[in-house]
Design a protein around this motif. Structure first.
Motif, PDB file in Angstrom:
ATOM      1  N   LEU A  33     -13.418 -13.105   5.670  1.00  0.00           N
ATOM      2  CA  LEU A  33     -12.418 -12.046   5.572  1.00  0.00           C
ATOM      3  C   LEU A  33     -12.877 -10.830   6.363  1.00  0.00           C
ATOM      4  CD1 LEU A  33      -9.766 -11.151   4.194  1.00  0.00           C
ATOM      5  CD2 LEU A  33     -11.164 -10.355   2.267  1.00  0.00           C
ATOM      6  N   TYR A  34     -12.084 -10.431   7.362  1.00  0.00           N
ATOM      7  CA  TYR A  34     -12.382  -9.251   8.169  1.00  0.00           C
ATOM      8  C   TYR A  34     -11.784  -7.984   7.569  1.00  0.00           C
ATOM      9  CZ  TYR A  34     -13.650 -12.330  12.127  1.00  0.00           C
ATOM     10  OH  TYR A  34     -14.231 -13.259  12.963  1.00  0.00           O
ATOM     11  N   GLY A  35     -10.695  -8.121   6.847  1.00  0.00           N
ATOM     12  CA  GLY A  35     -10.033  -6.952   6.270  1.00  0.00           C
ATOM     13  C   GLY A  35      -8.923  -7.392   5.339  1.00  0.00           C
ATOM     14  N   TYR A  36      -8.435  -6.445   4.529  1.00  0.00           N
ATOM     15  CA  TYR A  36      -7.366  -6.762   3.584  1.00  0.00           C
ATOM     16  C   TYR A  36      -6.511  -5.539   3.318  1.00  0.00           C
ATOM     17  CZ  TYR A  36     -10.121  -4.414  -0.048  1.00  0.00           C
ATOM     18  OH  TYR A  36     -10.818  -3.488  -0.770  1.00  0.00           O
ATOM     19  N   ALA A  37      -5.360  -5.808   2.711  1.00  0.00           N
ATOM     20  CA  ALA A  37      -4.499  -4.758   2.158  1.00  0.00           C
ATOM     21  C   ALA A  37      -3.957  -5.266   0.824  1.00  0.00           C
ATOM     22  CB  ALA A  37      -3.352  -4.421   3.101  1.00  0.00           C
ATOM     23  N   PHE A  38      -4.235  -4.535  -0.241  1.00  0.00           N
ATOM     24  CA  PHE A  38      -3.662  -4.808  -1.556  1.00  0.00           C
ATOM     25  C   PHE A  38      -2.392  -3.960  -1.652  1.00  0.00           C
ATOM     26  CE2 PHE A  38      -7.806  -6.381  -2.382  1.00  0.00           C
ATOM     27  CZ  PHE A  38      -7.821  -7.063  -3.591  1.00  0.00           C
ATOM     28  N   CYS A  39      -1.277  -4.587  -1.927  1.00  0.00           N
ATOM     29  CA  CYS A  39       0.000  -3.873  -1.961  1.00  0.00           C
ATOM     30  C   CYS A  39       0.677  -4.034  -3.322  1.00  0.00           C
ATOM     31  CB  CYS A  39       0.929  -4.401  -0.872  1.00  0.00           C
ATOM     32  SG  CYS A  39       0.261  -4.254   0.798  1.00  0.00           S
ATOM     33  N   VAL A  40       1.575  -3.104  -3.622  1.00  0.00           N
ATOM     34  CA  VAL A  40       2.332  -3.126  -4.873  1.00  0.00           C
ATOM     35  C   VAL A  40       3.755  -2.664  -4.572  1.00  0.00           C
ATOM     36  CG1 VAL A  40       2.521  -2.196  -7.221  1.00  0.00           C
ATOM     37  CG2 VAL A  40       0.252  -2.521  -6.197  1.00  0.00           C
ATOM     38  N   LEU A  81       6.754  -0.010  -0.719  1.00  0.00           N
ATOM     39  CA  LEU A  81       5.572  -0.862  -0.741  1.00  0.00           C
ATOM     40  C   LEU A  81       4.371   0.075  -0.673  1.00  0.00           C
ATOM     41  CD1 LEU A  81       4.628  -3.803  -0.911  1.00  0.00           C
ATOM     42  CD2 LEU A  81       4.361  -3.754   1.567  1.00  0.00           C
ATOM     43  N   TYR A  82       3.650   0.149  -1.768  1.00  0.00           N
ATOM     44  CA  TYR A  82       2.484   1.019  -1.888  1.00  0.00           C
ATOM     45  C   TYR A  82       1.241   0.215  -1.526  1.00  0.00           C
ATOM     46  CZ  TYR A  82      -1.225   3.686  -4.167  1.00  0.00           C
ATOM     47  OH  TYR A  82      -2.388   4.373  -4.438  1.00  0.00           O
ATOM     48  N   ILE A  83       0.457   0.730  -0.597  1.00  0.00           N
ATOM     49  CA  ILE A  83      -0.825   0.110  -0.262  1.00  0.00           C
ATOM     50  C   ILE A  83      -1.863   0.693  -1.208  1.00  0.00           C
ATOM     51  CG2 ILE A  83      -2.593  -0.266   1.486  1.00  0.00           C
ATOM     52  CD1 ILE A  83      -0.412   0.116   3.634  1.00  0.00           C
ATOM     53  N   ASP A  84      -2.265  -0.110  -2.172  1.00  0.00           N
ATOM     54  CA  ASP A  84      -3.208   0.337  -3.186  1.00  0.00           C
ATOM     55  C   ASP A  84      -4.633   0.388  -2.648  1.00  0.00           C
ATOM     56  OD1 ASP A  84      -4.007   1.008  -5.923  1.00  0.00           O
ATOM     57  OD2 ASP A  84      -4.900  -0.993  -5.933  1.00  0.00           O
ATOM     58  N   ASP A  85      -4.939  -0.484  -1.716  1.00  0.00           N
ATOM     59  CA  ASP A  85      -6.297  -0.566  -1.197  1.00  0.00           C
ATOM     60  C   ASP A  85      -6.245  -1.240   0.166  1.00  0.00           C
ATOM     61  OD1 ASP A  85      -9.058  -0.353  -1.175  1.00  0.00           O
ATOM     62  OD2 ASP A  85      -9.394  -1.681  -2.877  1.00  0.00           O
ATOM     63  N   ILE A  86      -6.961  -0.697   1.111  1.00  0.00           N
ATOM     64  CA  ILE A  86      -7.042  -1.294   2.434  1.00  0.00           C
ATOM     65  C   ILE A  86      -8.486  -1.164   2.899  1.00  0.00           C
ATOM     66  CG2 ILE A  86      -6.351   0.803   3.644  1.00  0.00           C
ATOM     67  CD1 ILE A  86      -4.719  -1.023   5.566  1.00  0.00           C
ATOM     68  N   CYS A  87      -8.996  -2.209   3.520  1.00  0.00           N
ATOM     69  CA  CYS A  87     -10.396  -2.192   3.936  1.00  0.00           C
ATOM     70  C   CYS A  87     -10.578  -3.081   5.156  1.00  0.00           C
ATOM     71  CB  CYS A  87     -11.288  -2.714   2.806  1.00  0.00           C
ATOM     72  SG  CYS A  87     -13.043  -2.840   3.228  1.00  0.00           S
ATOM     73  N   VAL A  94       6.582   2.813   3.173  1.00  0.00           N
ATOM     74  CA  VAL A  94       5.254   2.333   2.809  1.00  0.00           C
ATOM     75  C   VAL A  94       4.424   3.578   2.541  1.00  0.00           C
ATOM     76  CG1 VAL A  94       3.172   1.156   3.623  1.00  0.00           C
ATOM     77  CG2 VAL A  94       5.423   0.207   4.162  1.00  0.00           C
ATOM     78  N   THR A  95       3.718   3.593   1.422  1.00  0.00           N
ATOM     79  CA  THR A  95       2.906   4.747   1.053  1.00  0.00           C
ATOM     80  C   THR A  95       1.495   4.304   0.719  1.00  0.00           C
ATOM     81  OG1 THR A  95       3.454   4.639  -1.311  1.00  0.00           O
ATOM     82  CG2 THR A  95       4.939   5.942   0.095  1.00  0.00           C
ATOM     83  N   LEU A  96       0.592   5.269   0.699  1.00  0.00           N
ATOM     84  CA  LEU A  96      -0.777   5.036   0.262  1.00  0.00           C
ATOM     85  C   LEU A  96      -1.406   6.376  -0.075  1.00  0.00           C
ATOM     86  CD1 LEU A  96      -2.692   6.019   2.831  1.00  0.00           C
ATOM     87  CD2 LEU A  96      -2.046   3.812   3.733  1.00  0.00           C
ATOM     88  N   ASN A  97      -2.530   6.320  -0.709  1.00  0.00           N
ATOM     89  CA  ASN A  97      -3.338   7.511  -0.988  1.00  0.00           C
ATOM     90  C   ASN A  97      -4.646   7.379  -0.223  1.00  0.00           C
ATOM     91  OD1 ASN A  97      -1.521   8.642  -2.896  1.00  0.00           O
ATOM     92  ND2 ASN A  97      -2.344   7.305  -4.476  1.00  0.00           N
ATOM     93  N   VAL A  98      -5.192   8.513   0.194  1.00  0.00           N
ATOM     94  CA  VAL A  98      -6.495   8.513   0.855  1.00  0.00           C
ATOM     95  C   VAL A  98      -7.327   9.631   0.243  1.00  0.00           C
ATOM     96  CG1 VAL A  98      -5.659   9.938   2.786  1.00  0.00           C
ATOM     97  CG2 VAL A  98      -7.713   8.536   3.070  1.00  0.00           C
ATOM     98  N   TRP A  99      -8.564   9.336  -0.060  1.00  0.00           N
ATOM     99  CA  TRP A  99      -9.467  10.334  -0.618  1.00  0.00           C
ATOM    100  C   TRP A  99      -9.923  11.275   0.488  1.00  0.00           C
ATOM    101  CZ3 TRP A  99     -10.464  11.120  -5.680  1.00  0.00           C
ATOM    102  CH2 TRP A  99     -10.019  10.139  -6.560  1.00  0.00           C
ATOM    103  N   SER A 100      -9.976  12.556   0.191  1.00  0.00           N
ATOM    104  CA  SER A 100     -10.387  13.533   1.198  1.00  0.00           C
ATOM    105  C   SER A 100     -11.844  13.349   1.615  1.00  0.00           C
ATOM    106  CB  SER A 100     -10.146  14.965   0.693  1.00  0.00           C
ATOM    107  OG  SER A 100     -10.903  15.207  -0.470  1.00  0.00           O
ATOM    108  N   CYS A 101     -12.621  12.623   0.822  1.00  0.00           N
ATOM    109  CA  CYS A 101     -14.018  12.346   1.174  1.00  0.00           C
ATOM    110  C   CYS A 101     -14.129  11.191   2.164  1.00  0.00           C
ATOM    111  CB  CYS A 101     -14.847  12.062  -0.083  1.00  0.00           C
ATOM    112  SG  CYS A 101     -14.342  10.574  -0.988  1.00  0.00           S
ATOM    113  N   ASN A 102     -12.984  10.705   2.660  1.00  0.00           N
ATOM    114  CA  ASN A 102     -12.971   9.593   3.607  1.00  0.00           C
ATOM    115  C   ASN A 102     -12.160   9.993   4.848  1.00  0.00           C
ATOM    116  OD1 ASN A 102     -13.083   7.118   4.866  1.00  0.00           O
ATOM    117  ND2 ASN A 102     -12.324   5.948   3.117  1.00  0.00           N
ATOM    118  N   PRO A 103     -12.688  10.942   5.623  1.00  0.00           N
ATOM    119  CA  PRO A 103     -11.915  11.436   6.775  1.00  0.00           C
ATOM    120  C   PRO A 103     -11.662  10.366   7.836  1.00  0.00           C
ATOM    121  CG  PRO A 103     -14.149  12.318   6.814  1.00  0.00           C
ATOM    122  CD  PRO A 103     -13.977  11.619   5.487  1.00  0.00           C
ATOM    123  N   GLY A 104     -12.516   9.369   7.951  1.00  0.00           N
ATOM    124  CA  GLY A 104     -12.287   8.295   8.906  1.00  0.00           C
ATOM    125  C   GLY A 104     -11.025   7.519   8.574  1.00  0.00           C
TER     126      GLY A 104
END
Length: 160
Positions: A70-77, A93-99, A129-139
């Motif tokens: 697995l190179y990457g994923y997206a968990f959606c809701v 479609l909310y992206i709960d987690d992407i990596c 499509v929405t998602l949240n990003v933590w401010s401690c993850n500027p990348g």
């Protein structure tokens, strides 16, 4: 990246999902150790099995040609608010987690996964499509902005 394909994750992919989930957990712990536990596991195997089996919580993975790595994923809701007194009745479609695996970064895996999610959302009649990003993850924030996402709400805090 020509040596990958994107598909819905399955129960057999749980070990690889855990591997990348740990990478995300480490990024969050490194950025906010006051909120995120070290060496955390977000889901149990049973919880992950339920998530990947549920059409309301699709998980997409970018897999190597071997269909195991697995190179990457997206968990959606899927999110809906029918009958809500304030919110309109749209499907999000909310992206709960992407990596993207640390070892695969810079190879356009994230772009491919995100575009796959966008196409899936369009095909399924989603308004956005929405998602949240933590401010401690500027990348991550810079990546999302490069994909065309714009802030639509901002979370704020005061630590007491």
């Amino acid at each position: 990246m020509n040596d990958m394909h994107i598909r819905r994750a399955e129960k057999r992919d749980i070990p690889e999902l855990h591997r990348l989930l740990r990478q995300v957990a480490d990024v969050h712990h490194d950025g906010r150790p006051d909120l995120f536990k070290p060496n955390a596991t977000k889901y149990t195997d049973d919880e992950l099995a339920g998530i990947v089996a549920d059409d309301e919580t699709p998980v997409f993975g970018a897999f190597a040609d071997d269909d195991r790595t697995l190179y990457g994923y997206a968990f959606c809701v899927f999110q809906r608010h029918p009958g809500n007194h304030v919110l309109t009745d749209i499907t999000t479609l909310y992206i709960d987690d992407i990596c993207v695996d640390e070892a695969a970064r810079g190879r356009h895996v994230g772009t491919a996964v995100y575009r796959h999610v966008i196409d899936f959302a369009r095909t399924n009649g989603c308004y956005n499509v929405t998602l949240n990003v933590w401010s401690c993850n500027p990348g991550a924030q810079a990546f999302y902005e490069a994909m065309g996402l714009k802030p639509y709400k901002v979370g704020m805090e005061t630590i007491l």
